[in-house]
Design an enzyme around this catalytic site. Structure first.
Site, PDB file in Angstrom:
ATOM      1  N   LYS A  13     -54.703 -19.781 -76.889  1.00  0.00           N
ATOM      2  CA  LYS A  13     -54.430 -20.116 -75.486  1.00  0.00           C
ATOM      3  C   LYS A  13     -55.487 -19.515 -74.555  1.00  0.00           C
ATOM      4  O   LYS A  13     -56.015 -20.188 -73.687  1.00  0.00           O
ATOM      5  CB  LYS A  13     -53.056 -19.589 -75.051  1.00  0.00           C
ATOM      6  CG  LYS A  13     -51.896 -20.076 -75.875  1.00  0.00           C
ATOM      7  CD  LYS A  13     -50.587 -19.516 -75.375  1.00  0.00           C
ATOM      8  CE  LYS A  13     -50.465 -18.010 -75.474  1.00  0.00           C
ATOM      9  NZ  LYS A  13     -50.447 -17.453 -76.849  1.00  0.00           N
ATOM     10  N   ARG A  88     -42.921 -17.770 -70.131  1.00  0.00           N
ATOM     11  CA  ARG A  88     -42.714 -17.444 -71.527  1.00  0.00           C
ATOM     12  C   ARG A  88     -41.234 -17.456 -71.896  1.00  0.00           C
ATOM     13  O   ARG A  88     -40.886 -17.204 -73.041  1.00  0.00           O
ATOM     14  CB  ARG A  88     -43.238 -16.029 -71.735  1.00  0.00           C
ATOM     15  CG  ARG A  88     -44.106 -15.875 -72.921  1.00  0.00           C
ATOM     16  CD  ARG A  88     -44.559 -14.433 -72.901  1.00  0.00           C
ATOM     17  NE  ARG A  88     -45.318 -14.145 -74.051  1.00  0.00           N
ATOM     18  CZ  ARG A  88     -46.643 -14.068 -74.055  1.00  0.00           C
ATOM     19  NH1 ARG A  88     -47.333 -14.284 -72.974  1.00  0.00           N
ATOM     20  NH2 ARG A  88     -47.248 -13.755 -75.163  1.00  0.00           N
ATOM     21  N   ARG A 127     -59.382 -10.395 -84.278  1.00  0.00           N
ATOM     22  CA  ARG A 127     -59.651 -10.452 -82.842  1.00  0.00           C
ATOM     23  C   ARG A 127     -60.052  -9.078 -82.308  1.00  0.00           C
ATOM     24  O   ARG A 127     -59.489  -8.066 -82.688  1.00  0.00           O
ATOM     25  CB  ARG A 127     -58.406 -10.914 -82.081  1.00  0.00           C
ATOM     26  CG  ARG A 127     -58.636 -10.809 -80.574  1.00  0.00           C
ATOM     27  CD  ARG A 127     -57.665 -11.553 -79.763  1.00  0.00           C
ATOM     28  NE  ARG A 127     -56.299 -11.069 -79.941  1.00  0.00           N
ATOM     29  CZ  ARG A 127     -55.267 -11.626 -79.332  1.00  0.00           C
ATOM     30  NH1 ARG A 127     -55.463 -12.661 -78.543  1.00  0.00           N
ATOM     31  NH2 ARG A 127     -54.061 -11.152 -79.523  1.00  0.00           N
ATOM     32  N   ARG A 160     -56.447  -4.800 -80.262  1.00  0.00           N
ATOM     33  CA  ARG A 160     -55.335  -4.522 -79.352  1.00  0.00           C
ATOM     34  C   ARG A 160     -54.211  -3.787 -80.093  1.00  0.00           C
ATOM     35  O   ARG A 160     -53.967  -4.057 -81.269  1.00  0.00           O
ATOM     36  CB  ARG A 160     -54.788  -5.837 -78.788  1.00  0.00           C
ATOM     37  CG  ARG A 160     -55.473  -6.259 -77.523  1.00  0.00           C
ATOM     38  CD  ARG A 160     -55.159  -7.652 -77.054  1.00  0.00           C
ATOM     39  NE  ARG A 160     -53.789  -8.117 -77.211  1.00  0.00           N
ATOM     40  CZ  ARG A 160     -53.382  -9.337 -76.860  1.00  0.00           C
ATOM     41  NH1 ARG A 160     -54.243 -10.196 -76.319  1.00  0.00           N
ATOM     42  NH2 ARG A 160     -52.138  -9.710 -77.035  1.00  0.00           N
ATOM     43  N   ARG A 171     -44.012 -10.390 -82.752  1.00  0.00           N
ATOM     44  CA  ARG A 171     -44.332 -11.275 -81.615  1.00  0.00           C
ATOM     45  C   ARG A 171     -44.084 -12.735 -81.978  1.00  0.00           C
ATOM     46  O   ARG A 171     -43.658 -13.526 -81.137  1.00  0.00           O
ATOM     47  CB  ARG A 171     -45.790 -11.073 -81.188  1.00  0.00           C
ATOM     48  CG  ARG A 171     -45.987  -9.759 -80.444  1.00  0.00           C
ATOM     49  CD  ARG A 171     -47.444  -9.346 -80.393  1.00  0.00           C
ATOM     50  NE  ARG A 171     -48.283 -10.269 -79.665  1.00  0.00           N
ATOM     51  CZ  ARG A 171     -49.600 -10.325 -79.793  1.00  0.00           C
ATOM     52  NH1 ARG A 171     -50.218  -9.522 -80.646  1.00  0.00           N
ATOM     53  NH2 ARG A 171     -50.289 -11.179 -79.086  1.00  0.00           N
TER      54      ARG A 171
END
Ligand code: AP5
Length: 214
Positions: A13, A88, A127, A160, A171
């Site tokens: 996203k 969300r 990431r 992260r 998540r």
């Protein structure tokens, strides 16, 4: 043009929202980036948000909705925006609709970047994020020019805190329970469009441009 990005954590996203923002000259509003900037600056909001984010949970709606509504007051939103990570939950979507209805406005597109769960954990472990400017990289697909350093602002890039495999799985569960229902919500409003997020990043963007118009 007012656009919402939907999709699981790590679906791409943010990657696509940044490209949309650049091409269509609208701001990219990422609630995740706003929370991370607050955490980095050790604000009260950041301290509260961190307790939820580190566990892979959503930050409560009451802390999130006002933040976004305030951001809309910025003059750069006059011609629209691309929302990444908001709404969300159904209550967040209803708050957004109510705020837009007061201005006689509506969302033009909800773009669902579709990626199966199996692909996500692998993507997330690669990431790397810059917590200063919000840029994201991938150790394989988008490496930085100098290892460990953000190309854009020169700060350090990091994994992260919520990108560890256990938290990513949490998540994903939260996404399926609380965010996936938005797909039906926006389908019913005739604004939902699906793109195949498993393709190469450039191909995903091409598919989005085909939908939004060049
Ligand atoms: P947030 O920052 O919004 O995280 P997220 O939705 O979990 O999404 P991500 O940023 O993890 O992934 P993405 O889909 O943007 O993927 P990306 O483009 O980086 O939220 C974090 C937390 O904040 C939440 O868990 C919650 O606690 C809180 N929060 C935020 N908003 C909230 C709200 N509204 N309400 C309540 N709480 C909220 O891509 C992922 C990786 O894959 C990158 O490395 C990228 O380079 C790579 N990649 C992207 N596309 C491709 C591709 N096509 N092929 C191969 N690799 C790709």
């Amino acid at each position: 043009m007012k656009i919402i990005m939907l999709g699981a954590p790590g679906a791409g996203k943010g990657t696509q929202a940044k490209r949309i923002a650049d091409k269509y000259h609208i701001p990219h509003i990422s609630t995740g980036d706003i929370f991370r900037a607050n955490i980095k600056n050790e604000t009260e909001l950041g301290k509260k948000a961190k307790t939820y984010m580190d566990q892979g949970l959503l930050v409560p709606d009451e802390l999130t909705v006002d933040l976004v509504m305030d951001r809309f007051k910025n003059p750069d939103c006059a011609n629209g925006y691309v929302l990444d990570g908001f709404p969300r939950t159904i209550p967040q979507a209803e708050s957004l609709d109510a705020a837009l209805a007061e201005l006689d406005q509506k969302i033009d597109y909800a773009i669902n970047v579709d990626v199966p769960d199996e692909n996500i954990v692998n993507r997330m472990s690669g990431r790397r994020a810059c917590l200063s400017c919000g840029a994201t990289y991938h150790t394989v697909y988008i490496p930085t020019k100098v290892e460990g350093i953000c190309d854009r602002c020169g700060d350090k890039i990091v994994l992260r805190d919520d990108d560890t495999p256990d938290t990513v799985n949490k998540r994903l569960n939260v996404y399926h329970e609380q965010t996936q229902p938005l797909i039906d919500y926006y389908t019913a409003k005739n604004v939902l469009v699906d793109v195949d997020g498993t393709k190469d990043m450039a191909e995903v963007f091409d598919a989005i441009v085909e939908i939004l118009g060049a």
